[in-house]
Design a protein around this motif. Sequence first.
Motif, short mmCIF file in Angstrom:
data_model
loop_
_atom_site.label_atom_id
_atom_site.label_comp_id
_atom_site.label_asym_id
_atom_site.label_seq_id
_atom_site.Cartn_x
_atom_site.Cartn_y
_atom_site.Cartn_z
N PRO A 160 0.83 -1.21 0.00
CA PRO A 160 0.00 0.00 0.00
C PRO A 160 0.86 1.26 0.00
O PRO A 160 1.93 1.30 0.61
N PRO A 161 0.40 2.32 -0.70
CA PRO A 161 1.11 3.60 -0.63
C PRO A 161 1.22 4.07 0.81
O PRO A 161 0.30 3.92 1.61
N GLY A 162 2.38 4.62 1.13
CA GLY A 162 2.60 5.11 2.48
C GLY A 162 3.20 4.08 3.41
O GLY A 162 3.75 4.43 4.45
N GLN A 163 3.10 2.80 3.06
CA GLN A 163 3.72 1.76 3.89
C GLN A 163 5.18 1.61 3.48
O GLN A 163 5.50 1.53 2.29
N ALA A 164 6.06 1.59 4.44
CA ALA A 164 7.49 1.48 4.15
C ALA A 164 7.78 0.20 3.38
O ALA A 164 7.29 -0.88 3.73
N PHE A 165 8.57 0.34 2.32
CA PHE A 165 8.99 -0.83 1.55
C PHE A 165 10.31 -0.50 0.86
O PHE A 165 10.38 0.42 0.03
N TYR A 166 11.34 -1.25 1.20
CA TYR A 166 12.70 -0.96 0.74
C TYR A 166 13.50 -2.24 0.92
O TYR A 166 13.62 -2.74 2.03
N GLU A 167 14.00 -2.82 -0.17
CA GLU A 167 14.65 -4.13 -0.09
C GLU A 167 16.00 -4.10 -0.79
O GLU A 167 16.22 -3.35 -1.74
N GLU A 168 16.90 -4.95 -0.32
CA GLU A 168 18.19 -5.07 -1.00
C GLU A 168 17.99 -5.69 -2.37
O GLU A 168 17.29 -6.70 -2.51
N SER A 169 18.63 -5.09 -3.38
CA SER A 169 18.50 -5.57 -4.76
C SER A 169 19.85 -5.86 -5.40
O SER A 169 19.91 -6.16 -6.60
N SER A 170 20.92 -5.81 -4.62
CA SER A 170 22.26 -6.00 -5.16
C SER A 170 22.40 -7.28 -5.96
O SER A 170 23.04 -7.30 -7.03
N PHE A 171 21.79 -8.36 -5.47
CA PHE A 171 22.04 -9.67 -6.06
C PHE A 171 20.85 -10.22 -6.82
O PHE A 171 20.76 -11.42 -7.05
N TRP A 172 19.94 -9.33 -7.22
CA TRP A 172 18.95 -9.75 -8.20
C TRP A 172 19.70 -10.18 -9.45
O TRP A 172 20.71 -9.58 -9.84
N ASN A 173 19.23 -11.25 -10.07
CA ASN A 173 19.95 -11.76 -11.23
C ASN A 173 19.87 -10.78 -12.38
O ASN A 173 18.77 -10.39 -12.79
N PRO A 174 21.00 -10.35 -12.91
CA PRO A 174 20.98 -9.35 -13.97
C PRO A 174 20.79 -9.94 -15.36
O PRO A 174 21.12 -9.30 -16.36
#
Length: 432
Positions: free
Chosen positions: A276-290
Amino acid sequence: MDHELDRRRVRRGIRNLVGTTAIAALVALGTSSCIASPQPDAASTSPTAPEAASAAPADPEQAAELAELVQDAMDDMHLKAVIVKVQVGDELVIEQAFGESMTGVPATTDMHFRNGAVAFAYVSNLLLQYVDDGTVALDDTVDEWMPDLPESDVVTLRMLTNQTTGYPDFETDEGWTAAYNADPFHLFTFDERLDAAFSRPMQFEPGTNWSYSHTNFMILGEILSQIGGAPLDELIQERVLDPMGLEQTAAYDSSFIPEPVLHSFSSERRVALQVPPGQAFYEESSFWNPVWGTPMGAAQTTTVDDLVTTAIAIGTGELLSEESFHEMTDSKLIGFGEHLPSCGGSCFTQVDAYNYGLGVVRSGDWILQNPLLSGYSAVEAYLPSDRVAIGVAATFAPEAFDDDGIYDNAADSLFRLIGAYVAPDSPPPTKG
C-alpha cells in the motif's frame, strides 16, 4: 575558469533536476546474462580494505567544490551512496566516494557495481571491429544468422545497433514483467526473452521509426557470437575489454559481484507486490539476477575507474577506424522517430539532448551510456573537445522512490551537473 561562479550557477540547477528525468535518462537501460569469467582475488579486494590508491587531484580546491556539489545533490536526490571520478586529459579532477554502501559500511572508490547498458557500447565496438576487418557490413541483413526472426531479410545489423528494427522490447511484455517481479533472482534464458518479445507484433516497419528495445542487443549479441565463433563474453574480453585496459570489468552468468560490493536497494517491486502507498517498503536488490536487458554474455560488473577508462576509449574511437568511430558516435538520427501507440513511451523523436548512435547515447557534444537498473544508477561520459571523462555510480535512499516505486536516473542528473561545472562552454543538455 571562475570555479566559484560556476559552482553557484550549477548548484542553482540541482532542484530543477530533482523529480524529473533528464532526456537521456528517459529509457532504463538494463543488464543481462553471461558466461562466467574468472573471479577476482577476493583477498585483494576485501570489504574492509582501504580505498584504491589514486593520484591526487590536480586542483584540490576544484575537487573540494565538486565534492560539495555532489553532497548537495545527494541530499536533494535522496541518494545513499555516490562514487565519482572526473578526468580532464591526463589530469585527475576528483575521485571520491560519498555515503554508505550499507549501514555502517562507507562507500569506497574501488567498489564494484553493475554496469548495465554500458555493455551495449562494448557490443557495438565488437561489431564495428568486424566491420573494419571486412567480416561483415552494417547493412547486412540478419537472415544470414537468424532467418526465423520477423522481417529477417529486411532488418540489418545497423538497425539492431541503432534501435530502428521495430522489434518489441521483451521488457515491456506484461508476462515477462510479472515473472521478473515475482522472482528477480530468476535467470532468463535467450529463448524466454525471445518468446516474450515476439508474443506481440512488430512495433513498426523496420527502419521507419526509433524505439528503445533490449531485444535488439540481445539478438545482436547472439549474432556476434556466431560471427566470432565463440561465446560473446570471450569475444568481448579478448577484443574490447583487454585492449581497453579494463581490469575490473567482467561478465558473469550469475548474481555474483566481486568484493568490495557497492550494495543497492530498491522499492521498484512495490506495486507488483501490492504494498500500500505510504507503507514502508525498501529491499536489498544488489544480487537480483541481472540476466535481462543485455545480450547473453554481457551482464557485467565494473568500477568507477573502468567507467572513466571506457568513456575515454569509446569517446576517442581507440579501437576503431575513423569511419567506424563516426558511425558509432555521430548524431545521425536527430529529428527521426515519432511516438506511436504501438510502442508506448519507448519510441520518440530523437533530439539534441538525447539521440542514439550505435550502442551509445549522444547528448549535445557528449558521448555516453547511462544505465538504471535494480537500484543502481551509473554514467560513463566523454566530451571529445575538452577531453573530459566522467564516471558516476549512485544508489538510492528510501525517499528516492515514489508511491509506485519509480525513481529517476540520479547518476545521469549528477553527470549533467558535474559536466556543466567542468566544461561550462559545452555543458550536457538538460532539456530536449
